[in-house]
Design a protein around this motif. Structure first.
Motif, mmCIF file in Angstrom:
data_model
loop_
_atom_site.group_PDB
_atom_site.id
_atom_site.type_symbol
_atom_site.label_atom_id
_atom_site.label_comp_id
_atom_site.label_asym_id
_atom_site.label_seq_id
_atom_site.Cartn_x
_atom_site.Cartn_y
_atom_site.Cartn_z
ATOM 1 N N UNK A 160 3.855 -23.148 -0.819
ATOM 2 C CA UNK A 160 2.787 -21.757 -0.848
ATOM 3 C C UNK A 160 2.447 -21.378 -2.856
ATOM 4 N N UNK A 161 1.979 -22.387 -2.410
ATOM 5 C CA UNK A 161 1.690 -22.261 -4.196
ATOM 6 C C UNK A 161 0.296 -21.652 -5.413
ATOM 7 N N UNK A 162 0.000 -21.078 -4.421
ATOM 8 C CA UNK A 162 -1.155 -20.267 -4.417
ATOM 9 C C UNK A 162 -1.165 -19.115 -3.990
ATOM 10 N N UNK A 163 -0.009 -18.522 -3.295
ATOM 11 C CA UNK A 163 0.401 -17.419 -2.832
ATOM 12 C C UNK A 163 1.517 -17.270 -3.700
ATOM 13 N N UNK B 52 4.595 -5.157 -2.678
ATOM 14 C CA UNK B 52 4.450 -5.863 -0.525
ATOM 15 C C UNK B 52 3.469 -5.276 -0.800
ATOM 16 N N UNK B 53 2.058 -4.023 -0.591
ATOM 17 C CA UNK B 53 1.806 -3.480 -0.578
ATOM 18 C C UNK B 53 0.095 -4.958 -1.172
ATOM 19 N N UNK B 54 0.063 -5.207 -1.986
ATOM 20 C CA UNK B 54 -0.572 -6.123 -2.364
ATOM 21 C C UNK B 54 -0.499 -7.476 -1.167
ATOM 22 N N UNK B 55 0.910 -7.817 -1.279
ATOM 23 C CA UNK B 55 1.549 -9.595 -0.396
ATOM 24 C C UNK B 55 0.744 -9.205 1.385
ATOM 25 N N UNK B 56 0.961 -8.324 1.839
ATOM 26 C CA UNK B 56 0.384 -7.497 3.328
ATOM 27 C C UNK B 56 -0.758 -7.638 3.421
ATOM 28 N N UNK B 57 -2.285 -7.783 2.271
ATOM 29 C CA UNK B 57 -3.026 -7.466 2.425
ATOM 30 C C UNK B 57 -3.603 -8.694 1.633
ATOM 31 N N UNK B 58 -2.960 -9.291 1.077
ATOM 32 C CA UNK B 58 -4.018 -10.908 0.499
ATOM 33 C C UNK B 58 -3.707 -11.992 1.346
ATOM 34 N N UNK B 59 -4.817 -12.284 1.634
ATOM 35 C CA UNK B 59 -5.041 -13.953 2.808
ATOM 36 C C UNK B 59 -4.736 -14.824 1.775
ATOM 37 N N UNK B 60 -3.940 -14.802 1.130
ATOM 38 C CA UNK B 60 -3.123 -15.793 0.812
ATOM 39 C C UNK B 60 -2.101 -16.270 1.591
#
Length: 217
Positions: free
Chosen positions: A111-114, A169-177
Motif C-alpha cells: 500500500x505504498x500510496x497510502x 486515525x481520522x485522516x486514515x478513515x477518510x482517505x480514499x487511499x
C-alpha cells in the motif's frame, strides 16, 4: 499464520488460501517482493513457455546472453526488454524524521500510496520528530521470504499506535487511499463479521508463531 510450522509451510498455507500465487507451481520461490497480480493476468503470464533459470543477466550481445551460470544464444532480430531493475532499494534504515530532513522509507507491508501519503499527514499534524518516529518506525524493503514475516509483524504492531492517534486515525478513515477505509460501511456484513472473529481468535497466536519463525536458524 497461527498454525504455520516453518516459512515454507507458511507460504504453502497462504497459497492454499489464494493469498499468494506462484507463476510456476513446480518451483519454490526464495524471494517475496510483494508484487501484485490478478488471476487473469497470471493465466497470461503462465503462457510463457521458454523460461531460463541461470541467474541474473550480465550482458546481452548480438548473438549471446551472458547469465550468472552460462551463456544462451540469441540474435539481432530479437527484442530484449529489461524489466528487472531494482525498484525497491534495500538501504540501511534511519530515523524517518530528522531536523530539516525526511527519509521516506516503508513502515508497513505494501500500500505504498497510502503509507507514504500518511507520512505527509504526520509531518503536517504531529509536532515533535520523536513522536513521529515513534509512530513511524521504518523497516527495510523485503527481499527474502522471511522479510515478509518481519514486515507483517512490524506493520501490525505499529498500526495500533497510529490508530490511537486521533488526527492520523481520522485522516486514515477518510482517505480514499486507505484500502480498509470503507470497512465501517460493511461492518454488519456476515463476511466482515466472520473475518473479525477469526482475527480476534487467531491474531495473538499468529503473532507469536511468526515471531518464532523469524528467530529460527
Amino acid at each position: 499464520m497461527a498454525h504455520a510450522t516453518s516459512l515454507p509451510d507458511l507460504f504453502a498455507r497462504l497459497e492454499a488460501e489464494r493469498f499468494v500465487l506462484r507463476v510456476d507451481t513446480t518451483v519454490t520461490p526464495t524471494m517475496c517482493r510483494g508484487a501484485i497480480i490478478g488471476e487473469a493476468e497470471l493465466a497470461l503470464v503462465r503462457q510463457i513457455e521458454h523460461v531460463i533459470r541461470l541467474g541474473h543477466v550480465q550482458t546481452i550481445g548480438l548473438d549471446t546472453i551472458t547469465l550468472d551460470r552460462r551463456q544462451v544464444t540469441t540474435d539481432a532480430r530479437t527484442l530484449h526488454i529489461h524489466c528487472a531493475a531494482r525498484g525497491l532499494p534495500r538501504r540501511p534504515v534511519r530515523p524517518m524524521f530528522e531536523p530539516g530532513r525526511i527519509t521516506v522509507q516503508p513502515y508497513m507491508w505494501g500500500f505504498a500510496c497510502f503509507q507514504f501519503a500518511m507520512l505527509g499527514v504526520a509531518e503536517a499534524l504531529v509536532e515533535e520528530d520523536d513522536e513521529k518516529n515513534r509512530l513511524f518506525p521504518p523497516i527495510s524493503y523485503w527481499d527474502s521470504n522471511g522479510d515478509y514475516v518481519t514486515a507483517f509483524l512490524a506493520g501490525t504492531a505499529n498500526a495500533r499506535s497510529r490508530a490511537a492517534h486521533p488526527a492520523l486515525a481520522t485522516w486514515a478513515k477518510r482517505s480514499r487511499l486507505n484500502p480498509l477505509g470503507e470497512g465501517d460501511r460493511y461492518s454488519d456484513h456476515p463476511t466482515v463479521i466472520a473475518a473479525r472473529d477469526r482475527i480476534k481468535r487467531y491474531g495473538p497466536a499468529a503473532v507469536e508463531t511468526l515471531d518464532g519463525l523469524i528467530r529460527l536458524p
